[in-house]
Design a protein around this motif. Structure first.
Motif, short mmCIF file in Angstrom:
data_model
loop_
_atom_site.label_atom_id
_atom_site.label_comp_id
_atom_site.label_asym_id
_atom_site.label_seq_id
_atom_site.Cartn_x
_atom_site.Cartn_y
_atom_site.Cartn_z
N PHE A 111 3.92 9.55 7.60
CA PHE A 111 3.11 9.53 6.20
C PHE A 111 3.91 9.66 4.95
N LEU A 112 5.33 10.51 5.00
CA LEU A 112 5.78 10.65 3.78
C LEU A 112 6.52 9.04 3.41
N ARG A 113 7.04 8.38 4.39
CA ARG A 113 7.43 7.36 4.17
C ARG A 113 6.17 6.17 3.23
N ALA A 114 4.96 6.38 3.83
CA ALA A 114 3.93 5.48 3.28
C ALA A 114 3.72 6.12 1.89
N LEU A 115 3.73 7.13 1.48
CA LEU A 115 3.32 7.63 0.32
C LEU A 115 4.61 7.17 -0.68
#
Length: 182
Positions: free
Chosen positions: A124-128
Motif C-alpha cells: 500500500f505504501l508503494r502505491a501511495l
C-alpha cells in the motif's frame, strides 16, 4: 590537452574526450537522462538521431550494450513505475512485469502476524508513493484482490492501508515542516 580523469556526463562516466564527443552529439537538443544502476530513462525529441547515438555509446564500452524501448500505448515502464504520457503531462502507476506471479506470503503460513501486516502495508505504501490519484484506487483494489486470494482477512488489509496512509502522510508533513524551518 585532455585530462584523462573520468568525467561523469549525465550518469555515463567516460574519459574527457569521449564526454566531449557525447555532448557534441546532443548539443542544442533537449534531452532528459536519468540513470539508476543499469536502467536509463531518456526523453528525446522527434528529430534526434537515436541510431547514431546508440552506435556511439555502444562503441565506447564493449562490456556494455545499450538498447532502447519506445513507449507503447502512451506509456513506458521504468523500474517499478509505469509512466503514462498524456501529451502535456505525465502520470504514474505501479508497473508489474507480465511474468509477475503475485507470489506473496500466504496468510496461513507459519509467520508472525506483524510480518504479514508489514507485507500488505509495504504494498500500500508503494502505491501511495508511486501512483497518481487517477491510478491509486485501481492499485488499492489490485492489492486487496491479490492478498484476498491468499486468505488475508479484510481487517488486516484495512489496518495495513491505514498504517500505510499514516506513514505516508506523516512523512509528507514532516518534510514540509523541515522546508518551512529553512
Amino acid at each position: 590537452m585532455w585530462s584523462e580523469r573520468p568525467y561523469d556526463w549525465k550518469g555515463l562516466s567516460c574519459p574527457r574526450p569521449r564526454a566531449t564527443r557525447v555532448s557534441q552529439l546532443t548539443m542544442g537538443m533537449p534531452c532528459f537522462w536519468y540513470r539508476y544502476v543499469d536502467d536509463v530513462l531518456c526523453l528525446i525529441p522527434d528529430n534526434f538521431d537515436l541510431t547514431s547515438f546508440l552506435e556511439f555509446i555502444n562503441s565506447q564500452y564493449h562490456s556494455l550494450k545499450f538498447t532502447f524501448e519506445w513507449e507503447s500505448n502512451g506509456s513506458i515502464p521504468f523500474l517499478d513505475v509505469l509512466i503514462h504520457n498524456f501529451g502535456t503531462f505525465l502520470k504514474f502507476s505501479v508497473y508489474r512485469k507480465p511474468t509477475n506471479a503475485e507470489a506473496y506470503l500466504h496468510y496461513f503460513s507459519y509467520t508472525s502476524k506483524n510480518i504479514k501486516i508489514g507485507l500488505a502495508q509495504g504494498l500500500f505504501l508503494r502505491a501511495l508513493r508511486i501512483c497518481d490519484d487517477t491510478f491509486l484506487q485501481i492499485e488499492f483494489d489490485h492489492i486487496y484482490k491479490s492478498l484476498s486470494k491468499l486468505a488475508y482477512p479484510d481487517y488486516i488489509l484495512k489496518k495495513s492501508l491505514f498504517k500505510a496512509k499514516q506513514t505516508f502522510y506523516k512523512t509528507k508533513i514532516q518534510t514540509k515542516d523541515k522546508e518551512i524551518k529553512k
